[in-house]
Scaffold this active site. Sequence first.
Site, PDB file in Angstrom:
ATOM      1  N   HIS A   1     -38.126  43.296 -51.869  1.00  0.00           N
ATOM      2  CA  HIS A   1     -36.669  43.266 -52.051  1.00  0.00           C
ATOM      3  C   HIS A   1     -36.210  44.504 -52.839  1.00  0.00           C
ATOM      4  CE1 HIS A   1     -37.393  38.741 -51.760  1.00  0.00           C
ATOM      5  NE2 HIS A   1     -36.469  38.921 -50.840  1.00  0.00           N
TER       6      HIS A   1
ATOM      7  N   ASP B   1     -39.653  40.977 -41.436  1.00  0.00           N
ATOM      8  CA  ASP B   1     -38.830  40.115 -40.582  1.00  0.00           C
ATOM      9  C   ASP B   1     -38.232  40.963 -39.455  1.00  0.00           C
ATOM     10  OD1 ASP B   1     -38.750  37.543 -42.370  1.00  0.00           O
ATOM     11  OD2 ASP B   1     -38.434  39.240 -43.703  1.00  0.00           O
TER      12      ASP B   1
ATOM     13  N   HIS C   1     -39.246  40.023 -54.966  1.00  0.00           N
ATOM     14  CA  HIS C   1     -40.523  40.693 -55.184  1.00  0.00           C
ATOM     15  C   HIS C   1     -40.274  42.175 -54.907  1.00  0.00           C
ATOM     16  CE1 HIS C   1     -40.619  40.677 -50.835  1.00  0.00           C
ATOM     17  NE2 HIS C   1     -40.560  39.352 -50.825  1.00  0.00           N
TER      18      HIS C   1
HETATM   19  P1  AMP Z   1     -35.707  37.143 -47.812  1.00  0.00           P
HETATM   20  O1  AMP Z   1     -35.186  37.018 -49.192  1.00  0.00           O
HETATM   21  O2  AMP Z   1     -37.149  36.755 -47.682  1.00  0.00           O
HETATM   22  O3  AMP Z   1     -34.815  36.517 -46.785  1.00  0.00           O
HETATM   23  O4  AMP Z   1     -35.719  38.690 -47.472  1.00  0.00           O
HETATM   24  C1  AMP Z   1     -34.601  39.504 -47.687  1.00  0.00           C
HETATM   25  C2  AMP Z   1     -34.860  40.868 -47.088  1.00  0.00           C
HETATM   26  O5  AMP Z   1     -36.014  41.431 -47.692  1.00  0.00           O
HETATM   27  C3  AMP Z   1     -35.134  40.799 -45.573  1.00  0.00           C
HETATM   28  O6  AMP Z   1     -34.519  41.898 -44.932  1.00  0.00           O
HETATM   29  C4  AMP Z   1     -36.629  40.899 -45.523  1.00  0.00           C
HETATM   30  O7  AMP Z   1     -37.109  41.462 -44.318  1.00  0.00           O
HETATM   31  C5  AMP Z   1     -36.918  41.817 -46.684  1.00  0.00           C
HETATM   32  N1  AMP Z   1     -38.310  41.643 -47.101  1.00  0.00           N
HETATM   33  C6  AMP Z   1     -38.956  40.469 -47.351  1.00  0.00           C
HETATM   34  N2  AMP Z   1     -40.255  40.698 -47.646  1.00  0.00           N
HETATM   35  C7  AMP Z   1     -40.432  42.037 -47.567  1.00  0.00           C
HETATM   36  C8  AMP Z   1     -41.556  42.902 -47.750  1.00  0.00           C
HETATM   37  N3  AMP Z   1     -42.754  42.429 -48.082  1.00  0.00           N
HETATM   38  N4  AMP Z   1     -41.367  44.226 -47.603  1.00  0.00           N
HETATM   39  C9  AMP Z   1     -40.151  44.717 -47.256  1.00  0.00           C
HETATM   40  N5  AMP Z   1     -39.059  43.968 -47.074  1.00  0.00           N
HETATM   41  C10 AMP Z   1     -39.190  42.644 -47.223  1.00  0.00           C
END
Ligand code: AMP
Length: 282
Positions: free
Chosen positions: A38, A153, A35
């Site tokens: 990312h 996170d 999204h």
């Molecule tokens: P994930 O794929 O959910 O494990 O997230 C991958 C990276 O994207 C992690 O460092 C998350 O903290 C970051 N991330 C996920 N959602 C968001 C968001 N809404 N805004 C900023 N970074 C995000």
Amino acid sequence: MTEIIRTVAEIRKYVEDQKGQRKKVGLIPTMGAFHQGHLTLMNLARKECGSVITSVFVNPIQFSAGEDYDQYPRQPERDMKMAESEEVDIMFIPDVAQMYPKGFDTHVDQNEKGLPSKLCGPFRPGHFRGVMTVVLKLFAVVRPNLAYMGQKDYQQFLITRRMSLDLNLDVEVHLLPTLREEDGLAMSSRNIYLGPKQRKDATILYDSLMRAKEMVGNGESSAVKVTTAMKKQIRAVKGARIDYIAVVNSETLEPLKEIKGKTLIALSVRIGKARLIDNILL
Ligand code: AMP
């Protein structure tokens, strides 16, 4: 053009080559189903690094029994297009056997009473151990100079930064603000689990954080008064079940009685089958 690499041997070779050209290597570890959150991480990495690598790996060992490992959204083709739009050089997409070959038996832990024991820790046994293990492996394989993580996170970021310092990994971990939908809901790959009514209910997380911020802005310094107001607001939403609401020091994650200095207000709320988290830094 974004290129896909699926093996440890190939990514190692690629990075060696990039470093030979004196390029700074930036890594964005993800579980895919991209999204805008990312994409902002990729975008910043593109500005700061000569070589940008996004890893996509739904890491089985960070899911507890009964969690959503099997249902976790997987959208490789869409992800590829989105990464391309941010001019990512490499999508590193290992499979489980690449990351955890037969006989794999080493995990990473932090102090039992340390960062992983706070906030989400008690609700997700083994989760941060799984996260640290996969992040260490990704850092060992990719050897990035920089890694990019999101504030949503925040606990994961703190744990990773601590690990990088403690184990001399020499990876600088950058934190980026949380990207949100128009109504304030933090973007998350898991938001697709929400039905239309639940999606509306989910705005309660950010609304309650904004209410907390307002209280503190108006001079309230009692953590318990702030969390009590947040609880009341969230409990008014029928489908919402609170895992925790916490006011903590944003470096140690230790609970605060009085709100002063570096403060994090964090919460986890379950709505339907989605477990949602959000936080603000004061
Ligand atoms: P994930 O794929 O959910 O494990 O997230 C991958 C990276 O994207 C992690 O460092 C998350 O903290 C970051 N991330 C996920 N959602 C968001 C968001 N809404 N805004 C900023 N970074 C995000």
